[in-house]
Write an enzyme that holds these catalytic residues in place. Structure first.
Site, PDB file in Angstrom:
ATOM      1  N   LYS A 208       0.836  -1.209   0.000  1.00 15.54           N
ATOM      2  CA  LYS A 208       0.000   0.000   0.000  1.00 15.54           C
ATOM      3  C   LYS A 208       0.872   1.262   0.000  1.00 15.54           C
ATOM      4  O   LYS A 208       0.637   2.210  -0.760  1.00 15.54           O
ATOM      5  CB  LYS A 208      -0.916  -0.013   1.234  1.00 15.54           C
ATOM      6  CG  LYS A 208      -1.585   1.292   1.559  1.00 15.54           C
ATOM      7  CD  LYS A 208      -2.647   1.662   0.543  1.00 15.54           C
ATOM      8  CE  LYS A 208      -3.038   3.113   0.679  1.00 15.54           C
ATOM      9  NZ  LYS A 208      -4.224   3.482  -0.032  1.00 15.54           N
ATOM     10  N   CYS A 262      -3.377  11.066   1.782  1.00 20.35           N
ATOM     11  CA  CYS A 262      -2.693   9.807   1.441  1.00 20.35           C
ATOM     12  C   CYS A 262      -1.297  10.054   0.885  1.00 20.35           C
ATOM     13  O   CYS A 262      -0.302   9.737   1.510  1.00 20.35           O
ATOM     14  CB  CYS A 262      -3.520   9.044   0.413  1.00 20.35           C
ATOM     15  SG  CYS A 262      -5.232   8.881   0.884  1.00 20.35           S
TER      16      CYS A 262
HETATM   17  N1  SAJ Z   1      -1.352  15.309  -8.355  1.00 24.30           N
HETATM   18  C1  SAJ Z   1      -0.473  16.054  -9.122  1.00 24.30           C
HETATM   19  N2  SAJ Z   1      -0.150  15.579 -10.381  1.00 24.30           N
HETATM   20  C2  SAJ Z   1      -0.671  14.424 -10.864  1.00 24.30           C
HETATM   21  C3  SAJ Z   1      -1.552  13.666 -10.056  1.00 24.30           C
HETATM   22  C4  SAJ Z   1      -1.884  14.139  -8.798  1.00 24.30           C
HETATM   23  O1  SAJ Z   1       0.025  17.115  -8.723  1.00 24.30           O
HETATM   24  O2  SAJ Z   1      -0.346  14.095 -12.014  1.00 24.30           O
HETATM   25  C5  SAJ Z   1      -1.713  15.790  -7.011  1.00 24.30           C
HETATM   26  C6  SAJ Z   1      -3.214  16.044  -6.831  1.00 24.30           C
HETATM   27  O3  SAJ Z   1      -3.574  17.330  -7.290  1.00 24.30           O
HETATM   28  C7  SAJ Z   1      -3.373  15.875  -5.322  1.00 24.30           C
HETATM   29  C8  SAJ Z   1      -2.340  14.783  -4.995  1.00 24.30           C
HETATM   30  O4  SAJ Z   1      -1.428  14.766  -6.067  1.00 24.30           O
HETATM   31  O5  SAJ Z   1      -3.016  17.068  -4.648  1.00 24.30           O
HETATM   32  C9  SAJ Z   1      -2.924  13.388  -4.777  1.00 24.30           C
HETATM   33  O6  SAJ Z   1      -3.947  13.131  -5.730  1.00 24.30           O
HETATM   34  P1  SAJ Z   1      -4.128  11.697  -6.442  1.00 24.30           P
HETATM   35  O7  SAJ Z   1      -5.314  11.778  -7.308  1.00 24.30           O
HETATM   36  O8  SAJ Z   1      -2.856  11.290  -7.076  1.00 24.30           O
HETATM   37  O9  SAJ Z   1      -4.307  10.681  -5.233  1.00 24.30           O
HETATM   38  P2  SAJ Z   1      -5.292  10.613  -3.951  1.00 24.30           P
HETATM   39  O10 SAJ Z   1      -4.485  11.047  -2.766  1.00 24.30           O
HETATM   40  O11 SAJ Z   1      -6.578  11.280  -4.187  1.00 24.30           O
HETATM   41  O12 SAJ Z   1      -5.550   9.027  -3.877  1.00 24.30           O
HETATM   42  C10 SAJ Z   1      -4.427   8.159  -3.764  1.00 24.30           C
HETATM   43  C11 SAJ Z   1      -4.594   7.006  -4.774  1.00 24.30           C
HETATM   44  N3  SAJ Z   1      -3.325   6.280  -4.898  1.00 24.30           N
HETATM   45  C12 SAJ Z   1      -2.765   6.022  -6.092  1.00 24.30           C
HETATM   46  O13 SAJ Z   1      -3.232   6.388  -7.147  1.00 24.30           O
HETATM   47  C13 SAJ Z   1      -1.519   5.218  -6.084  1.00 24.30           C
HETATM   48  C14 SAJ Z   1      -5.724   6.070  -4.337  1.00 24.30           C
HETATM   49  O14 SAJ Z   1      -5.781   4.939  -5.187  1.00 24.30           O
HETATM   50  C15 SAJ Z   1      -5.496   5.626  -2.882  1.00 24.30           C
HETATM   51  O15 SAJ Z   1      -6.524   4.763  -2.430  1.00 24.30           O
HETATM   52  C16 SAJ Z   1      -5.509   6.872  -2.020  1.00 24.30           C
HETATM   53  O16 SAJ Z   1      -4.376   7.678  -2.419  1.00 24.30           O
HETATM   54  C17 SAJ Z   1      -5.400   6.451  -0.571  1.00 24.30           C
HETATM   55  O17 SAJ Z   1      -6.447   6.489   0.120  1.00 24.30           O
HETATM   56  O18 SAJ Z   1      -4.344   6.001  -0.146  1.00 24.30           O
END
Ligand code: SAJ
Length: 410
Positions: A208, A262
C-alpha cells in the site's frame, strides 16, 4: 446468493468507512457503522452524509432503507470489525499518528469473542498490524493468532471515484495467518469484482505504501521537470504531451503541490521505517512539499507588476485536487491563506465544492470572480473551470495576469 449471516462493525465513517459500510450493507451484511463524532452519526441518521462523493448519498440511503445499516457512536459486538480510521502525521514529526486506530482497537477488546475477524484498512507503517494492533487485541486474553483472526486489507480507492473503485479494483489481503486471510477474503468477495490477492500483513502494509509513494515520486519528477523547463524556456505541458507519445513514458502532471490525506503523508511511513535507505522518497516528498511556496513566489512576482492599489487576486480552487470537497493537506489552502494575510490586496476564491469553506475565505462564483480579477491563479483543475476559454482569457488579461498552475490551457 444467500444473504451472509455475519454482522460487521465498521469503525470510522469517513471517506473510506462510510462507502465500505454502505456497500457491505447493500450486499446483504448486517452492518453497524460507528463514529464517535456526533455530527456524523446525526447527519447519517437523517440520510445526509457530510462527505461530497459522487453516488455516496444514494448508496447510504439505500443501505439505511434496507435496514441493514445502523449507525452508532459506540462499538458493538459483531462477527467482523473493520477499522477505517485516519492515520495522519504526528503534529511535530513525520511519523504516523496512530491514536485513532489505537482508540478504535481498544474499543473492540471488550466485544471480542472466539471466531471474530478484525480487519485494519487504514494505511500504516510496516509492522503496525503485528507490532501495535495485535498487542492491543491481546488484552482480550483470547489467543491471537488462533481464536481471533486479524488481517490488513488496505483500501485503494480514488477519492472522486470511490464507489466505482471499491467494487472494481483488485484487492489485497494480508493476514496474520492463512486462516485470517481466507476469512477476510470471504467478506470482500461479496462485493469486489476485481481480483483478490492474499499475502501476509506486513507485505500488504508495504505494498500500500509503495503504491502511493510511487505516485508521489512521479509527481515530484513532473514538478522538477516544470522548474527545468522554465529555466530553459520551454513549455512544460508541450514537453509532457510530446514525451508521453513514447510507448514507455507516462509523465504525470506538475501542480501547486501534492495534497490529500494519502500521497502527501504515506511516503513518510516508509521514511520512518528505513530513514537511511529512503533517500529518493524523502527528496520527492520535500520537492512536492516546497511547491506551494514556489507558487506563492510566482504569484507575488506577478502581483508586483500590477500598478494598481489593492489588486484583486482570484484563486481558482481550494480543495486538494479536482472534483472533490476534501481540503486535507491542500496546497491551495496554504497558498490562499498566505495571501489572505496580505492587506495590500483583495483575494477572492472560486470553489465549486466549498460548502465547508463558507466563512473561512471570501468565496465568489466563477463569473463574478473572472470579472473582478486583476490576477488569476488556477490552483485546482475542477471540471467547472474547464469550460473557460483559457487561451482567450490569457490574451485578455495579458501575459503574467493568468497563472495557470494546472495546465488547463496547456
Ligand atoms: N497530483 C499532481 N499531479 C498528478 C496527479 C496528482 O500534482 O499528475 C496531485 C493532486 O492534485 C493531489 C495529490 O497529487 O493534490 C494526490 O492526488 P491523487 O489523485 O494522485 O491521489 P489521492 O491522494 O486522491 O488518492 C491516492 C490514490 N493512490 C494512487 O493512485 C496510487 C488512491 O488509489 C489511494 O486509495 C488513495 O491515495 C489512498 O487512500 O491512499
Amino acid at each position: 446468493m444467500t444473504a451472509p449471516s455475519q454482522k460487521i462493525c465498521v469503525i470510522g465513517l469517513g471517506y473510506i468507512g462510510l462507502p465500505t459500510a454502505s456497500v457491505l450493507a447493500t450486499n446483504g451484511f448486517k452492518v453497524c457503522g460507528v463514529d464517535k463524532r456526533r455530527e456524523i452519526t446525526e447527519a447519517l441518521k437523517s440520510g445526509r452524509p457530510l462527505i461530497d462523493e459522487p453516488g455516496l448519498g444514494t448508496v447510504v440511503q439505500a443501505a439505511l432503507k434496507s435496514g441493514n445499516l445502523t449507525v452508532s457512536r459506540a462499538t458493538e459486538p459483531a462477527d467482523v470489525f473493520i477499522l477505517c480510521l485516519p492515520t495522519p502525521l504526528e503534529k511535530n514529526s513525520k511519523k504516523a499518528d496512530l491514536s485513532s486506530v489505537e482508540e478504535a482497537a481498544k474499543s473492540i477488546v471488550p466485544c471480542l469473542k472466539k471466531g471474530n475477524l478484525v480487519i485494519l484498512e487504514s494505511t500504516v507503517a510496516p509492522g503496525t498490524t503485528k507490532g501495535i494492533l495485535l498487542p492491543i487485541l491481546r488484552a482480550s486474553k483470547l489467543p491471537i493468532p488462533g481464536d481471533v483472526m486479524v488481517a490488513h486489507c488496505p483500501e485503494r480507492v480514488l477519492p472522486g471515484n470511490i464507489l466505482q473503485e471499491l467494487v472494481a479494483n483488485d484487492r489485497l489481503i494480508g493476514g496474520i495467518d492463512e486462516k485470517s486471510a481466507l476469512a477476510a477474503r470471504n467478506i470482500y468477495a461479496r462485493f469486489v469484482r476485481g481480483d483478490i490477492y492474499l499475502t501476509d500483513c506486513t507485505t500488504a502494509e508495504v505494498v500500500k505504501l509503495t503504491e502511493n509513494t510511487y505516485r508521489d515520486v512521479n509527481i515530484a519528477f513532473a514538478n522538477e521537470m516544470e522548474t527545468i523547463c522554465r529555466r530553459v524556456g520551454v513549455n512544460i505541458w508541450d514537453v509532457i504531451r510530446l514525451a508521453n507519445k513514447h510507448p514507455r513514458v507516462n509523465i504525470l502532471r506538475p501542480g501547486p503541490g501534492v495534497g490529500g490525506h494519502c500521497i502527501a503523508v504515506d511516503p513518510w511511513f516508509l521514511v520512518q521505517a528505513a530513514p537511511e535507505e529512503a533517500r529518493m522518497i524523502k527528496l520527492a516528498r520535500e520537492i512536492n512539499d516546497r511547491k506551494p511556496q514556489r507558487v506563492i513566489g510566482d504569484i507575488e512576482s506577478a502581483l508586483a507588476k500590477i500598478k494598481k492599489p489593492k489588486p484583486v487576486l482570484l484563486c481558482l480552487g481550494a480543495t486538494y485536487k479536482a472534483n472533490v470537497d476534501d481540503i486535507r493537506e491542500s496546497p491551495s489552502i496554504k497558498i490562499i491563506e498566505h495571501f489572505m494575510k496580505n492587506r495590500d490586496l483583495e483575494i477572492l476564491v472560486v470553489e465549486p465544492h466549498g460548502r465547508h469553506l463558507n466563512g473561512r475565505m471570501p468565496l465568489v462564483n466563477l463569473e463574478t470572480g473572472l470579472k473582478k480579477a486583476d490576477l488569476i491563479a488556477v490552483l485546482v483543475d475542477h471540471k467547472e473551470f474547464q469550460t473557460v476559454d483559457w487561451a482567450a482569457m490569457a490574451k485578455h488579461k495579458g501575459t503574467g495576469r493568468l497563472l495557470d498552475f494546472k495546465g488547463l490551457g496547456g
